[in-house]
Design an enzyme around this catalytic site. Structure first.
Site, PDB file in Angstrom:
ATOM      1  N   GLY A 172      -3.823 -20.914   9.081  1.00 61.17           N
ATOM      2  CA  GLY A 172      -3.994 -21.350  10.460  1.00 61.17           C
ATOM      3  C   GLY A 172      -3.315 -22.665  10.704  1.00 61.17           C
ATOM      4  O   GLY A 172      -2.917 -23.369   9.780  1.00 61.17           O
TER       5      GLY A 172
ATOM      6  N   GLY B  26      -3.710 -26.011  13.362  1.00 64.60           N
ATOM      7  CA  GLY B  26      -4.443 -26.646  14.452  1.00 64.60           C
ATOM      8  C   GLY B  26      -3.677 -27.841  14.948  1.00 64.60           C
ATOM      9  O   GLY B  26      -2.583 -28.119  14.489  1.00 64.60           O
ATOM     10  N   GLY B  27      -4.263 -28.523  15.881  1.00 66.79           N
ATOM     11  CA  GLY B  27      -3.609 -29.669  16.500  1.00 66.79           C
ATOM     12  C   GLY B  27      -3.306 -30.757  15.504  1.00 66.79           C
ATOM     13  O   GLY B  27      -2.358 -31.502  15.668  1.00 66.79           O
ATOM     14  N   PHE B  28      -4.105 -30.857  14.475  1.00 62.38           N
ATOM     15  CA  PHE B  28      -3.945 -31.997  13.598  1.00 62.38           C
ATOM     16  C   PHE B  28      -3.407 -31.649  12.234  1.00 62.38           C
ATOM     17  O   PHE B  28      -3.326 -32.485  11.363  1.00 62.38           O
ATOM     18  CB  PHE B  28      -5.278 -32.721  13.448  1.00 62.38           C
ATOM     19  CG  PHE B  28      -5.637 -33.442  14.700  1.00 62.38           C
ATOM     20  CD1 PHE B  28      -4.727 -34.277  15.307  1.00 62.38           C
ATOM     21  CD2 PHE B  28      -6.880 -33.278  15.270  1.00 62.38           C
ATOM     22  CE1 PHE B  28      -5.052 -34.950  16.464  1.00 62.38           C
ATOM     23  CE2 PHE B  28      -7.206 -33.952  16.425  1.00 62.38           C
ATOM     24  CZ  PHE B  28      -6.297 -34.782  17.032  1.00 62.38           C
ATOM     25  N   GLY B  29      -3.103 -30.420  12.027  1.00 59.34           N
ATOM     26  CA  GLY B  29      -2.543 -30.084  10.731  1.00 59.34           C
ATOM     27  C   GLY B  29      -2.664 -28.611  10.430  1.00 59.34           C
ATOM     28  O   GLY B  29      -3.175 -27.837  11.218  1.00 59.34           O
TER      29      GLY B  29
ATOM     30  N   VAL C 269      -3.802 -25.366   7.997  1.00 62.32           N
ATOM     31  CA  VAL C 269      -4.894 -24.994   7.109  1.00 62.32           C
ATOM     32  C   VAL C 269      -4.396 -23.936   6.116  1.00 62.32           C
ATOM     33  O   VAL C 269      -3.743 -22.968   6.507  1.00 62.32           O
ATOM     34  CB  VAL C 269      -6.080 -24.428   7.905  1.00 62.32           C
ATOM     35  CG1 VAL C 269      -7.230 -24.134   6.971  1.00 62.32           C
ATOM     36  CG2 VAL C 269      -6.499 -25.394   8.981  1.00 62.32           C
TER      37      VAL C 269
ATOM     38  N   LYS D 184      -7.265 -28.323   4.504  1.00 71.54           N
ATOM     39  CA  LYS D 184      -6.596 -28.761   5.724  1.00 71.54           C
ATOM     40  C   LYS D 184      -5.746 -29.979   5.411  1.00 71.54           C
ATOM     41  O   LYS D 184      -6.246 -31.008   4.982  1.00 71.54           O
ATOM     42  CB  LYS D 184      -7.639 -29.111   6.770  1.00 71.54           C
ATOM     43  CG  LYS D 184      -7.023 -29.724   7.983  1.00 71.54           C
ATOM     44  CD  LYS D 184      -7.730 -29.287   9.213  1.00 71.54           C
ATOM     45  CE  LYS D 184      -6.947 -29.752  10.410  1.00 71.54           C
ATOM     46  NZ  LYS D 184      -7.303 -29.082  11.604  1.00 71.54           N
TER      47      LYS D 184
ATOM     48  N   ASP E 211     -17.303 -29.452  21.473  1.00 69.01           N
ATOM     49  CA  ASP E 211     -16.304 -28.390  21.596  1.00 69.01           C
ATOM     50  C   ASP E 211     -16.832 -27.092  21.008  1.00 69.01           C
ATOM     51  O   ASP E 211     -16.196 -26.453  20.186  1.00 69.01           O
ATOM     52  CB  ASP E 211     -14.994 -28.811  20.921  1.00 69.01           C
ATOM     53  CG  ASP E 211     -13.819 -27.942  21.379  1.00 69.01           C
ATOM     54  OD1 ASP E 211     -13.971 -27.246  22.407  1.00 69.01           O
ATOM     55  OD2 ASP E 211     -12.786 -27.946  20.708  1.00 69.01           O
TER      56      ASP E 211
END
Ligand SMILES: *[C@@H]1O[C@H](CO)[C@@H](O)[C@H](O)[C@H]1NC(C)=O
Ligand SMILES: *[C@@H]1O[C@H](CO)[C@@H](O)[C@H](O)[C@H]1NC(C)=O
Ligand SMILES: *[C@@H]1O[C@H](CO)[C@@H](O)[C@H](O)[C@H]1NC(C)=O
Ligand SMILES: *[C@@H]1O[C@H](CO)[C@@H](O)[C@H](O)[C@H]1NC(C)=O
Ligand SMILES: *[C@@H]1O[C@H](CO)[C@@H](O)[C@H](O)[C@H]1NC(C)=O
Ligand SMILES: *[C@@H]1O[C@H](CO)[C@@H](O)[C@H](O)[C@H]1NC(C)=O
Ligand SMILES: *[C@@H]1O[C@H](CO)[C@@H](O)[C@H](O)[C@H]1NC(C)=O
Ligand SMILES: *[C@@H]1O[C@H](CO)[C@@H](O)[C@H](O)[C@H]1NC(C)=O
Length: 807
Positions: free
Chosen positions: A496, A498-501, A503, A517, A614
């Site tokens: 996966g 995500g916005g920050f890195g 996975v 992550k 969230d």
């Protein structure tokens, strides 16, 4: 001692001849109960009979829950046990309820002064054993067991003072598990002017509530009138009683004191038929009586928990430093009763114990401060009644003991503490002005020095950051382990982004599967913020939260290691045509309960008290048994002791799940999470997305649709029509109902997670009618879910700890 041999044999004969007394709820004058026979209340809740606790060889008459025979709520002959099980309970010739032993000696008697022959005893559905006149169906009982409490307070039972007789009824623990005779733990109402409850071991206080403030006992941390039960204080010329009533017959609750000095309020969880502790006298460390000593204040959100009140210093700094607070605090500058003394307000506390004090209930709030000011012995004051604009006046004349701070700012009382003039106003006289100028100059120089020192330290820290991070209390993985586990961050291991890195799935040398992550280097988060976040999340431990296993900080690599969730996330299942059939109703309900428990933990039980911000289907991960685990604390915020609501300029989250007050005003609180939970709940029940929802007849989103159907009594129709679901209708309707309560427009209408858990768990409980949901007509410009990762990039200074796609 009275003996009735004739009666005994007559009764014995009757018993042999008939089985009528079995399982009835009434014992009339001609009947007896002996070992093996019981009375059962009409609704099958309580049972009365002979029992022998634990490994004891003694026998007692007691009342217990029919479903839980081990929970004895009342014992008749606490102090006069039978030597063996031969004995009978019957109505004596003068109409008293009596327990006779094998030689027909009276072991115990209800000993009522108002008896008359021909009365009958009945075990009521409330657990009350009453002695009634023949054919008298009123509630004027000759005698009732509720007047003689053992260790348990049942709903409807009164404890407290009868002022006309001077009798004080209170709870007493058992001696131990094998001996119901009165132990040394008591819980009773004291009335030193204003009633307050005190739990004692012998004569030593171990816990107390604050004084009654006109609405409730302050300082218990419980909501004023919970939807679960009502607290009632009867306080008049005749007596002072406390009782509680369940707001609903389906709620089963009890308050018990046990020999360990623990006071607990239990509620029966109908879901799995277990007793949950709602509240206890050891709820947290600040509940211990006077834990911080004289003039100390206990703050549960602080470490250490004890502080001296403003203007006070530890009596012995040495002891204080090793967390021995027993000697408490003393004034930094003694009071001299000179002009210029002022009061310092401490917000939202449990008022100190009523030891040396004076109280005038009729004084107004304006008179109270001036009255205290005039009295040189008055050390502090507070209003005794908070109804209306407040009234009444407490004045403390000695030390202030057992104060704790509360976080629910609105519901507790404030106390005003007297301060010498010099403590508050340093610049009264010119001499003081001089001192002030000189000291501020000195301070300024020191401050500059400090700033420079800080800067130097900061540089150093930047250079030496790799080595200087012992402060994270979390397993550290070295980079080599991680690169090996993920095949050097190979793209085939990617699961996966995500916005920050990104996975990755990894397999440690031990064979354990993990989600790794790797935070992107330009995430914009500072090292310190990163560490704060890691520490925050490392402290969260709950079955329904994804667990952080460790981290790795080497060079500029920042890696987080989470437990691996083989079943991806909830949205992968419920919004998919085929896969949604895999989630049966039973599973869905378990998932709902799991999420609610995880969220309750975040909001209330974890030390940090966290708002998730969230919550959505893609953030609910599923483990191999499809148990729900909340993930992605990327936007989570910890809120401190006093805060119940936070304002933010950065509204981050996901549309469709965000509450109106958050989107519009940027205000978020635990109630915004409750809103998101409500949306989630309706989505799980209907297998449809709130934002993507379409209906040919109207423009409402899923919330609006559910509400319309609910109002028309057709809520059932929103349920996904997959036959494999085989839903339980009552459970589904309860879920929809609770979901609609959670998405109400006004935050204060929404229940707390604690109530949500109870409401979901308890079948048959009457729920309030939901008001209109927030955002139910919603067809704005963009149809699509705004991508969270995009949002995150916009606001990357918030945090970076997310397991976004770690599935
Ligand atoms: C019951 O068990 C406890 C320990 O569990 C023991 O101390 C006590 O002596 C026992 N009592 C009897 C009557 O056997
Ligand atoms: C109980 O004790 C009495 C007198 O000691 C005896 O007569 C009787 O048989 C005993 N009953 C049982 C069930 O052991
Ligand atoms: C029955 O009770 C009487 C009165 O309390 C007592 O004198 C007698 O010893 C008891 N008998 C037995 C067998 O315990
Ligand atoms: C019954 O009550 C009277 C006073 O009301 C008391 O003196 C007596 O000891 C009691 N008897 C028993 C068996 O408890
Ligand atoms: C207090 O005790 C008296 C005497 O026993 C009784 O008549 C009265 O009903 C009691 N009051 C309450 C409120 O229970
Ligand atoms: C009191 O209750 C607590 C919690 O339920 C339990 O751990 C403890 O063992 C109990 N103490 C006794 C003496 O029963
Ligand atoms: C209580 O305060 C009222 C109002 O100031 C005053 O009239 C009254 O005398 C006070 N009562 C006592 C007992 O001091
Ligand atoms: C409370 O104070 C407000 C303003 O000071 C006043 O208008 C109101 O009447 C007061 N209420 C009561 C119950 O005294």
């Amino acid at each position: 001692m009275e003996i009735f041999p004739a009666l005994f044999f007559q009764n014995l004969l009757l018993y042999l001849l008939s089985g009528i007394c079995r399982a009835a709820d009434t014992l009339s004058s001609s009947m007896t109960i002996s070992y093996g026979e019981t009375l059962v209340s009409s609704g099958q809740s309580f049972e009365l009979g002979f029992f022998s606790p634990g490994n004891s060889s003694k026998w007692y008459i007691g009342i217990w829950y029919k479903e839980f025979p081990e929970i004895v709520v009342w014992v008749a002959n606490r102090e006069n046990p039978l030597g063996n099980s031969s004995g009978v309970l019957t109505i004596g010739p003068d109409g008293d309820l009596v327990l006779l032993n094998a030689t027909t000696g009276v072991v115990w008697s209800s000993n009522s002064s108002r008896t008359e022959p021909g009365s009958a005893a009945q075990l009521l559905e409330s657990g009350n054993l009453v002695l009634k006149r023949k054919d008298d169906n009123t509630e004027s009982y000759i005698w009732q067991s509720f007047d003689f409490p053992s260790d348990t307070l049942l709903p409807g039972m009164k404890i407290g003072w009868n002022l006309s007789t001077g009798v004080n009824r209170y709870l007493t623990s058992w001696k131990d598990d094998n001996d119901p005779s009165p132990g040394d733990i008591t819980y009773r109402i004291d009335n030193p002017g204003m009633p307050q409850f005190v739990l004692r071991r012998g004569s030593e206080k171990i816990y107390r509530t604050g004084p009654w403030n006109g609405i409730r006992f302050s300082g218990t941390g419980l909501p004023p009138q919970s939807i679960i039960f009502k607290y009632i204080l009867i306080y008049n010329n005749e007596g002072l009683y406390y009782m509680n009533e369940a707001s609903d017959n389906s709620i089963i609750t009890r308050l018990t004191v046990n020999q360990s000095g623990l006071l607990q309020r239990f509620i029966l969880n109908k879901g799995d038929f277990s007793w949950t502790t709602m509240y206890s006298s050891q709820y947290d460390q600040c509940e211990e009586y006077g834990v911080c000593g004289a003039n100390g204040i206990c703050k549960i959100s602080k470490r250490p928990i004890c502080e001296c009140l403003y203007g006070f210093v530890p009596k012995s700094q040495r002891e204080w430093d090793v967390h021995d607070w027993s000697n408490g605090c003393v004034r930094r500058i003694p009071l001299d009763c000179q002009r210029g003394e002022r009061f310092f307000k401490v917000n939202s506390v449990k008022l100190p114990d009523l030891l040396e004090f004076s109280l005038n209930k009729s004084m107004s709030v304006h008179e109270c401060p001036s009255e205290c000011y005039k009295n040189c012995y008055c050390k502090a004051y507070a209003y005794s009644d908070i109804r209306g604009n407040g009234s009444g006046c407490f004045m403390w004349l000695g030390n202030l003991i057992d104060i704790r701070e509360f976080s629910q700012a609105n519901s507790q009382q404030d106390i005003y503490i007297r301060m010498p003039a010099s403590e508050l106003y340093h610049k009264k006289k010119t001499r003081h002005v001089l001192i002030f100028v000189v000291s501020s100059l000195l301070f300024g120089i020191l401050f500059l020095g400090f700033l420079i020192w800080c800067l130097i330290q900061r540089r150093k820290e930047k250079r030496g950051s790799e080595t200087n991070d012992k402060d994270i209390e979390l397993p550290r993985f070295d980079l080599f382990t991680i690169t090996t586990a993920t095949n050097n961050f190979s793209s085939t291991n990617m699961i996966g982004e995500g916005g920050f890195g990104i996975v990755y799935k990894g397999t440690l040398l031990t064979g354990q599967e993990v989600a790794v992550k790797r935070l992107s280097k330009n995430s914009g988060q500072g090292l310190q913020e990163f560490k704060n976040e890691v520490i925050l999340i490392a402290k969260l431990q709950h079955r329904n939260l994804v667990r952080l296993l460790g981290c790795c900080l080497e060079g500029d690599e920042r890696v987080l290691i989470y437990e691996y969730m083989p079943n991806k996330s909830l949205d992968y299942f419920i919004f998919d045509q085929h896969r949604k059939a895999l989630l049966t109703w039973k599973k869905r309900f378990e998932i709902i309960m799991g999420i609610s428990r995880g969220l309750l933990y975040l909001h209330r039980d974890s030390r940090l008290r966290i708002i998730h911000r969230d919550l959505k289907t893609s953030n609910i991960l599923l483990d191999s048994d499809l148990n729900a685990k909340i993930s992605d604390f990327g936007l989570a915020r910890s809120f401190g002791g006093d805060q119940t609501e936070i304002n933010t300029k950065q509204v981050v989250g996901t549309y469709g799940y965000m509450s109106p007050e958050y989107v519009v005003d940027g205000k978020f609180s635990v109630k915004s999470d409750v809103f998101s939970f409500g949306v989630l709940l309706l989505e799980i029940v209907s297998s449809r997305k709130n934002r993507r929802f379409h209906h040919p007849e109207h423009d409402h989103n899923l919330l609006g649709h559910a509400w319309l159907l609910f109002k028309e009594g057709r809520a059932w129709e929103i349920v996904d029509d997959i036959s494999e679901l085989s839903p339980v209708e009552s459970e589904v309707l309860r879920c929809i109902h609770v979901g609609l309560l959670c998405v109400q427009k006004l935050p204060h209408d929404r229940p707390t997670m604690a109530s949500v858990v109870v409401m979901l768990d308890n079948e048959g409980m009457t729920l309030p009618r939901p008001k209109e949901p927030g955002f139910f007509v919603e067809r704005s410009c963009s149809e699509a879910d705004m991508s969270t990762s995009e949002e995150r990039r916009l606001t990357h200074n918030v945090v970076t700890m997310s397991v976004l796609e770690a599935r």
